[in-house]
Design an enzyme around this catalytic site. Structure first.
Site, PDB file in Angstrom:
ATOM      1  N   HIS A 140      -5.774   1.921  -4.270  1.00 48.52           N
ATOM      2  CA  HIS A 140      -4.864   1.384  -3.248  1.00 48.52           C
ATOM      3  C   HIS A 140      -4.472  -0.051  -3.588  1.00 48.52           C
ATOM      4  CE1 HIS A 140      -7.813  -1.039  -0.500  1.00 48.52           C
ATOM      5  NE2 HIS A 140      -8.299  -0.970  -1.714  1.00 48.52           N
ATOM      6  N   HIS A 175      -2.457   1.354   6.993  1.00 47.72           N
ATOM      7  CA  HIS A 175      -2.852   1.236   5.586  1.00 47.72           C
ATOM      8  C   HIS A 175      -3.038   2.638   5.009  1.00 47.72           C
ATOM      9  CE1 HIS A 175      -4.230  -1.033   2.115  1.00 47.72           C
ATOM     10  NE2 HIS A 175      -5.181  -0.131   1.953  1.00 47.72           N
ATOM     11  N   CYS A 183       0.815  -1.223   0.000  1.00 48.76           N
ATOM     12  CA  CYS A 183       0.000   0.000   0.000  1.00 48.76           C
ATOM     13  C   CYS A 183       0.847   1.271   0.000  1.00 48.76           C
ATOM     14  CB  CYS A 183      -0.989  -0.009   1.173  1.00 48.76           C
ATOM     15  SG  CYS A 183      -0.231   0.071   2.811  1.00 48.76           S
TER      16      CYS A 183
END
Length: 369
Positions: free
Chosen positions: A331, A319, A271
């Site tokens: 993402h 994240h 990510c």
């Protein structure tokens, strides 16, 4: 008694047969209801079991993502410490060469004094009977004293520098080894969590895996809908900065590429690896991990975010996704998934950061909040 027993047994058998026949009667509404109830209960239990699997998988992937951030942070520190050790080694080498040169000079002075009879320059000065020679010698003696003091001072300073560089290098090596161990530990944690997920998923039939994916999608959709229902989009600007547009262009060009922990491209990403490379394409260097992105980059209010901003997720900032506008992010979700577009509100939002430091879409500047 024997006859009575036979009769009772016969009645019992007949009664059991009659009951079974009655229960199997398709015209019996209560039997249908029981069957329907049993089927519903079984379906509900199965749904709960699968949802439990989904939650377990989600928790394991979250733990893997936390370990991935720890791995990335340790890897970054290892790289920085290796560079610092190289710099210190060069400093030590230069200092040792300077120290050796000064020692040679000191040796030359000592040799010259020995050849001159071993008398200090002050004694020679007092013994000189020539006035002009006295003045010349006085000047030379003063210069010699200054040179000797300067050399002694330099020797002391260089020895101090050498000790300081050596101590620093030792500290850096110790930190380097500690971070290497952290990196290895995080790597083991990631592998362990992903292996657990694989074991869980391997126990599911193909149909159950499809249902699990639908459950995950439904959960994400429900979170996104709740976020949209809050009215958050009413105040969000869709005016991206020039750098933000370049970052978005890079990120969306990676759609479909696999998530791999610790990856920064060009073929796979995690990510924060995706957001790192995207903003490098936008002309800005940002921290490697989502946690450092959250800690170091300027923050903006949720209602002030614009395309290109980074949304940081979960309370531990483990994240990150890039906001695209209209309630969507791009993402790299997790292992087993690809870079994708999903709802910005599909995960718990911690906050928003702006990599270009508050540069407005029209080129104006303001302080990030």
């Amino acid at each position: 008694m024997v006859c009575t027993t036979v009769v009772l047994c016969a009645m019992g058998l007949l009664g059991g047969t009659a009951t079974a026949a009655y229960a199997d009667d398709p015209k019996n509404p209560s039997a249908d209801a029981r069957r329907a109830g049993n089927a519903a209960a079984a379906a509900d239990a199965d749904a709960q079991r699968l949802d439990g699997v989904r939650k377990k998988i989600e928790a394991l992937y979250r733990q893997a993502e936390q370990a991935t951030d720890a791995y990335n942070a340790a890897e970054e520190q290892v790289g920085l410490q290796q560079k610092e050790i190289v710099r210190l080694a060069r400093s030590i080498d230069r200092t040792q060469h300077k120290l050796a040169a000064l020692k040679r000079q000191a040796g030359s002075l000592a040799s010259a004094q020995y050849r001159g009879g071993g008398l200090p320059s002050e004694a020679k000065l007092m013994l000189d009977t020539d006035p002009e020679g006295f003045l010349d010698n006085a000047t030379l003696a003063r210069k010699g004293q200054f040179a000797a003091k300067r050399m002694i001072s330099q020797l002391g300073r260089l020895k101090g520098d050498l000790e300081k560089y050596s101590d620093s290098a030792t500290d850096r090596w110790e930190q380097l080894e500690a971070n290497r161990k952290k990196k290895e530990s995080a790597q083991r944690d990631i592998k362990k969590k992903i292996d657990e997920v694989k074991q869980l998923e391997s126990r599911l039939a193909a149909k159950e895996k499809d249902r699990l994916k639908k459950l995950e999608d439904a959960q994400a959709f429900a979170r996104q809908q709740k976020w949209l229902d809050s009215g958050v989009l009413k105040d969000i600007s869709n005016n991206a900065s020039a750098a933000g547009k370049k970052a978005i262009s890079f990120a969306t060009a990676q759609l479909g590429k696999d998530y791999v922990w610790g990856a920064e491209g060009p073929d796979t990403f995690d990510c924060s690896g995706l957001t790192l490379r995207a903003w490098q394409a936008g002309g800005h260097t940002i921290p490697r991990t989502s946690q450092e992105q959250w800690r170091q980059l300027p923050r903006v209010g949720l209602r002030d975010m614009r395309p290109g901003d980074l949304i940081i997720y979960f309370s531990d900032a483990s994240h990150v996704g890039m906001y695209l506008g209209d309630g969507a992010i791009v993402h790299a979700p997790r292992p087993g998934r690809q870079v994708t577009i999903t709802g910005a509100g599909s995960m718990p939002i911690l906050g928003v950061v702006r990599p270009d430091g508050g540069d407005d879409g029209d080129g104006a500047r303001h302080n990030g909040r």
